[in-house]
Design an enzyme around this catalytic site. Structure first.
Site, PDB file in Angstrom:
ATOM      1  N   MET A   1       0.782  -0.994   0.294  1.00  0.00           N
ATOM      2  CA  MET A   1       0.360  -0.055   0.091  1.00  0.00           C
ATOM      3  C   MET A   1       0.841   1.435   0.308  1.00  0.00           C
ATOM      4  SD  MET A   1      -3.339  -1.277   2.821  1.00  0.00           S
ATOM      5  CE  MET A   1      -2.041  -1.997   3.815  1.00  0.00           C
ATOM      6  N   MET A   2       0.368   2.044  -1.465  1.00  0.00           N
ATOM      7  CA  MET A   2       1.481   3.099  -1.269  1.00  0.00           C
ATOM      8  C   MET A   2       1.754   4.279   0.014  1.00  0.00           C
ATOM      9  SD  MET A   2       3.564   2.805  -3.641  1.00  0.00           S
ATOM     10  CE  MET A   2       4.051   4.662  -4.284  1.00  0.00           C
TER      11      MET A   2
ATOM     12  N   GLN B   1       7.429  -4.998  -4.099  1.00  0.00           N
ATOM     13  CA  GLN B   1       7.060  -5.209  -5.058  1.00  0.00           C
ATOM     14  C   GLN B   1       7.408  -3.714  -6.114  1.00  0.00           C
ATOM     15  OE1 GLN B   1       3.522  -2.670  -5.692  1.00  0.00           O
ATOM     16  NE2 GLN B   1       1.951  -4.505  -5.832  1.00  0.00           N
TER      17      GLN B   1
ATOM     18  N   CYS C   1      -2.027  -1.059 -10.119  1.00  0.00           N
ATOM     19  CA  CYS C   1      -2.487   0.132  -9.462  1.00  0.00           C
ATOM     20  C   CYS C   1      -2.761   1.411 -10.176  1.00  0.00           C
ATOM     21  CB  CYS C   1      -0.620   0.878  -9.005  1.00  0.00           C
ATOM     22  SG  CYS C   1      -0.876   2.394  -8.176  1.00  0.00           S
TER      23      CYS C   1
ATOM     24  N   LYS D   1       0.415  -8.859  -9.225  1.00  0.00           N
ATOM     25  CA  LYS D   1      -0.502  -7.957  -8.605  1.00  0.00           C
ATOM     26  C   LYS D   1      -1.711  -7.867  -9.925  1.00  0.00           C
ATOM     27  CE  LYS D   1      -2.324  -6.507  -3.792  1.00  0.00           C
ATOM     28  NZ  LYS D   1      -3.030  -5.485  -4.502  1.00  0.00           N
TER      29      LYS D   1
ATOM     30  N   HIS E   1      -6.039  -8.751  -6.945  1.00  0.00           N
ATOM     31  CA  HIS E   1      -7.421  -7.073  -6.300  1.00  0.00           C
ATOM     32  C   HIS E   1      -8.625  -7.940  -7.370  1.00  0.00           C
ATOM     33  CE1 HIS E   1      -8.122  -3.294  -4.577  1.00  0.00           C
ATOM     34  NE2 HIS E   1      -9.440  -4.127  -4.424  1.00  0.00           N
TER      35      HIS E   1
ATOM     36  N   GLY F   1      -8.697  -7.254  -1.325  1.00  0.00           N
ATOM     37  CA  GLY F   1      -9.974  -6.252  -1.862  1.00  0.00           C
ATOM     38  C   GLY F   1     -10.984  -6.809  -1.586  1.00  0.00           C
TER      39      GLY F   1
ATOM     40  N   GLY G   1      -5.431  -5.592   3.203  1.00  0.00           N
ATOM     41  CA  GLY G   1      -4.715  -4.382   3.161  1.00  0.00           C
ATOM     42  C   GLY G   1      -5.212  -3.130   4.372  1.00  0.00           C
ATOM     43  N   ARG G   2      -6.343  -2.506   3.863  1.00  0.00           N
ATOM     44  CA  ARG G   2      -6.755  -1.601   4.795  1.00  0.00           C
ATOM     45  C   ARG G   2      -7.231  -2.176   6.038  1.00  0.00           C
ATOM     46  NH1 ARG G   2     -10.409   1.676   1.168  1.00  0.00           N
ATOM     47  NH2 ARG G   2     -10.889  -0.593   0.313  1.00  0.00           N
TER      48      ARG G   2
END
Length: 330
Positions: free
Chosen positions: A13-14, A65, A95, A134, A166, A207, A228-229
């Site tokens: 995650m950027m 990555q 992305c 990915k 994702h 996702g 992820g989040r």
């Protein structure tokens, strides 16, 4: 680290999964695979490598990555990554940011499966660690049926060790990168069908997965799950990952022990010229749901950013949390 043995990973995650974030996550789970933010191949070749690629040995298993679309540059970057000790190199084909689009890589590559295959083949030839990809289900008006199949077939023919999907399209026109994380509908069933078509290949899913129970349910259909989040905003959920996902019997780590380890880590970072906020900005959600969590967040948000702030700020913030509740949470 073999890609096929991951089961659970934290998604790249950027601006989030930097080395400090990954060190925190590793205090909570020993087995979950960690991924860096995307690093562009050109930056690896020409940038300050120690700053870009450095990581703590405690982070293993950890993957780098890469972003890019030129096979030779990606191959050189992959070889450098392997030399730094990364356990895996992952190619970003998902992305949707404007920066990535301007460089014609990331999710744009969903439209060029043959080029992605060439990139993977070059990376595989250049390094001995697993090379993975990915991606998204597709981009813009692509039909996700043939689009995902074409990408998967190309990367596995080139020797890819795993494909993480994702389970959303990326809309390069009309949606911002932030909107691309939420607006396109999730289609987990499409990823399941890919796994059914390719039963001998490692297919992972990403996702909108919010809990370890959801991750376990997905593992009935695919080989791996990326959080992820949810893992970033509520990192303490990872304390149960080794038991629930990997079947370990040892008790989860106590949050007090995690905070103590991060205080020591922060002290070393500060001694090296860093700032406390570099570390604590990833920790504001650590005590989510516990009595005192709001005060914990307030102290970190207001005091850790001040010049000269030291690890005592982190310890004082955790002192505001109900310790009994924290111990029960662990």
């Amino acid at each position: 680290m073999k890609a096929a043995g991951q089961k659970l990973a934290i998604a790249p995650m950027m601006e989030w999964t930097d080395r400090h974030c990954r060190y925190l996550h590793r205090q909570l789970t020993r087995r979950t695979a960690l991924y860096t933010e995307m690093v562009v191949a050109d930056a690896v070749l020409h940038g300050e490598r120690t700053r870009l690629l450095g990581f703590d040995p405690a982070e293993h298993p950890v993957a780098l990555q890469l972003g890019g679309a030129q096979p030779q540059k990606l191959a050189e970057a992959a070889a450098i990554a392997a030399g730094f000790g990364y356990d895996e190199v992952n190619l970003n084909v998902g992305c949707p940011s404007d920066r990535v689009q301007s460089g014609t890589f990331g999710a744009c590559l969903m439209k060029e499966p043959a080029l992605v295959g060439a990139c993977v083949a070059a990376m595989k030839a250049a390094c001995a660690v697993p090379v993975t990809v990915k991606c998204r289900l597709g981009v813009d008006d692509q039909d996700t049926g043939p689009a995902l199949d074409a990408l998967a077939d190309a990367v596995f023919a080139a020797g890819a060790d795993a494909l993480w999907v994702h389970a959303r399209k990326a809309w390069l026109k009309g949606l911002s990168p932030k909107e691309n994380r939420d607006v396109p509908p999730l289609d987990y069933a499409r990823v399941y069908r890919l796994k059914q078509r390719l039963p001998d290949r490692f297919i992972g899913i990403n996702g909108g997965i919010a809990t370890l129970d959801e991750a376990s349910a997905h593992l009935c259909h695919v080989d791996g799950v990326m959080l992820g989040r949810a893992a970033y905003h509520q990192p303490a959920l990872l304390a149960e990952a080794d038991r629930l996902i990997f079947g370990e019997t040892r008790a989860p780590v106590a949050l007090g022990d995690v905070v103590a380890a991060m205080a020591r880590y922060a002290a070393a970072h500060i001694d090296g010229g860093g700032r406390l906020a570099h570390v604590t900005r990833h920790m504001v959600g650590l005590c989510h749901g516990l009595p005192g969590a709001r005060r914990f967040r307030q102290i970190l948000s207001s005091e850790a950013t001040r010049p000269g702030a030291g690890p005592e700020v982190l310890l004082r913030a955790f002192a505001a949390v109900d310790r009994e509740a924290a111990d029960k949470a662990a």
